[in-house]
Scaffold this motif. Sequence first.
Motif, PDB file in Angstrom:
ATOM      1  N   TYR A  37       0.832  -1.204   0.000  1.00 47.78           N
ATOM      2  CA  TYR A  37       0.000   0.000   0.000  1.00 47.78           C
ATOM      3  C   TYR A  37       0.867   1.254   0.000  1.00 47.78           C
ATOM      4  O   TYR A  37       0.559   2.234  -0.690  1.00 47.78           O
ATOM      5  CB  TYR A  37      -0.970   0.007   1.178  1.00 47.78           C
ATOM      6  CG  TYR A  37      -2.068  -1.022   1.038  1.00 47.78           C
ATOM      7  CD1 TYR A  37      -2.869  -1.077  -0.111  1.00 47.78           C
ATOM      8  CD2 TYR A  37      -2.307  -1.959   2.026  1.00 47.78           C
ATOM      9  CE1 TYR A  37      -3.857  -2.033  -0.254  1.00 47.78           C
ATOM     10  CE2 TYR A  37      -3.299  -2.920   1.895  1.00 47.78           C
ATOM     11  CZ  TYR A  37      -4.076  -2.944   0.751  1.00 47.78           C
ATOM     12  OH  TYR A  37      -5.056  -3.893   0.613  1.00 47.78           O
ATOM     13  N   ILE A  77       2.122   1.669  -3.558  1.00 50.33           N
ATOM     14  CA  ILE A  77       1.066   2.209  -4.428  1.00 50.33           C
ATOM     15  C   ILE A  77       0.920   3.711  -4.195  1.00 50.33           C
ATOM     16  O   ILE A  77       0.755   4.478  -5.152  1.00 50.33           O
ATOM     17  CB  ILE A  77      -0.260   1.457  -4.230  1.00 50.33           C
ATOM     18  CG1 ILE A  77      -0.127   0.036  -4.790  1.00 50.33           C
ATOM     19  CG2 ILE A  77      -1.427   2.199  -4.894  1.00 50.33           C
ATOM     20  CD1 ILE A  77      -1.294  -0.885  -4.473  1.00 50.33           C
ATOM     21  N   GLU A  78       1.006   4.159  -2.955  1.00 49.08           N
ATOM     22  CA  GLU A  78       0.947   5.600  -2.667  1.00 49.08           C
ATOM     23  C   GLU A  78       2.088   6.335  -3.369  1.00 49.08           C
ATOM     24  O   GLU A  78       1.891   7.429  -3.905  1.00 49.08           O
ATOM     25  CB  GLU A  78       0.986   5.852  -1.167  1.00 49.08           C
ATOM     26  CG  GLU A  78      -0.307   5.493  -0.463  1.00 49.08           C
ATOM     27  CD  GLU A  78      -0.235   5.683   1.049  1.00 49.08           C
ATOM     28  OE1 GLU A  78       0.744   6.284   1.547  1.00 49.08           O
ATOM     29  OE2 GLU A  78      -1.175   5.244   1.723  1.00 49.08           O
ATOM     30  N   LEU A  86       3.550   5.376  -6.170  1.00 47.78           N
ATOM     31  CA  LEU A  86       3.204   5.383  -7.591  1.00 47.78           C
ATOM     32  C   LEU A  86       2.194   6.487  -7.894  1.00 47.78           C
ATOM     33  O   LEU A  86       2.317   7.198  -8.899  1.00 47.78           O
ATOM     34  CB  LEU A  86       2.627   4.030  -8.004  1.00 47.78           C
ATOM     35  CG  LEU A  86       3.563   2.828  -7.978  1.00 47.78           C
ATOM     36  CD1 LEU A  86       2.772   1.535  -8.160  1.00 47.78           C
ATOM     37  CD2 LEU A  86       4.642   2.952  -9.038  1.00 47.78           C
ATOM     38  N   VAL A  87       1.194   6.636  -7.025  1.00 47.72           N
ATOM     39  CA  VAL A  87       0.166   7.666  -7.210  1.00 47.72           C
ATOM     40  C   VAL A  87       0.805   9.050  -7.142  1.00 47.72           C
ATOM     41  O   VAL A  87       0.561   9.907  -8.004  1.00 47.72           O
ATOM     42  CB  VAL A  87      -0.968   7.508  -6.174  1.00 47.72           C
ATOM     43  CG1 VAL A  87      -1.902   8.709  -6.203  1.00 47.72           C
ATOM     44  CG2 VAL A  87      -1.743   6.219  -6.427  1.00 47.72           C
ATOM     45  N   LYS A  88       1.631   9.294  -6.123  1.00 49.81           N
ATOM     46  CA  LYS A  88       2.291  10.595  -5.975  1.00 49.81           C
ATOM     47  C   LYS A  88       3.168  10.913  -7.168  1.00 49.81           C
ATOM     48  O   LYS A  88       3.289  12.074  -7.568  1.00 49.81           O
ATOM     49  CB  LYS A  88       3.117  10.628  -4.690  1.00 49.81           C
ATOM     50  CG  LYS A  88       2.273  10.733  -3.440  1.00 49.81           C
ATOM     51  CD  LYS A  88       3.140  10.728  -2.197  1.00 49.81           C
ATOM     52  CE  LYS A  88       2.263  10.672  -0.952  1.00 49.81           C
ATOM     53  NZ  LYS A  88       3.065  10.523   0.268  1.00 49.81           N
ATOM     54  N   GLY A 108       2.526  10.041 -10.135  1.00 51.64           N
ATOM     55  CA  GLY A 108       1.654  10.224 -11.297  1.00 51.64           C
ATOM     56  C   GLY A 108       1.757   9.130 -12.338  1.00 51.64           C
ATOM     57  O   GLY A 108       1.389   9.336 -13.496  1.00 51.64           O
ATOM     58  N   PHE A 155       0.659   5.707 -11.616  1.00 52.82           N
ATOM     59  CA  PHE A 155      -0.221   4.585 -11.266  1.00 52.82           C
ATOM     60  C   PHE A 155      -1.479   4.587 -12.124  1.00 52.82           C
ATOM     61  O   PHE A 155      -2.151   5.605 -12.263  1.00 52.82           O
ATOM     62  CB  PHE A 155      -0.621   4.679  -9.782  1.00 52.82           C
ATOM     63  CG  PHE A 155      -1.528   3.572  -9.334  1.00 52.82           C
ATOM     64  CD1 PHE A 155      -1.029   2.323  -9.033  1.00 52.82           C
ATOM     65  CD2 PHE A 155      -2.895   3.783  -9.209  1.00 52.82           C
ATOM     66  CE1 PHE A 155      -1.860   1.305  -8.610  1.00 52.82           C
ATOM     67  CE2 PHE A 155      -3.734   2.770  -8.791  1.00 52.82           C
ATOM     68  CZ  PHE A 155      -3.221   1.529  -8.484  1.00 52.82           C
TER      69      PHE A 155
END
Length: 131
Positions: free
Chosen positions: A30, A33-34, A36-38, A40, A42
Amino acid sequence: MPKYMLIMRGTDESNAALMAGWEELAATTYQFIEELVKAGVFIAAEGLDDAGQGVVVDFSSEAPVVTDGPYGETKELFGGYFLLDVASKQEAVEWAKRVPSVAGSKIEVRRVAGEDETPSDDEGSVEERRI
């Protein structure tokens, strides 16, 4: 930007180790994944159920044959994936090196073919044929 799939592959042994340390691995996944999201990049990530719960549809004979479970001689099983939108294969590889995992597992990095790379015919695309 091209899309790359990071395909998680494991053996019976690495999958057993994964399940033994599931809570810790889930927490670090998790966090990954955070990141990856940060960054940009994901798009998606999914894990798969136990291969023994699936079926195989085999098209090697005239009529498709359905059998329970994974292929009998499989040494590595596809266990899930991350789908990323990155600038290059090298960037995808750098992310793959950071995937939380266990010893004995592997990450396969594959580019997802773009729409302009799929074969077309004179009939038009699938979407156009539905109209």
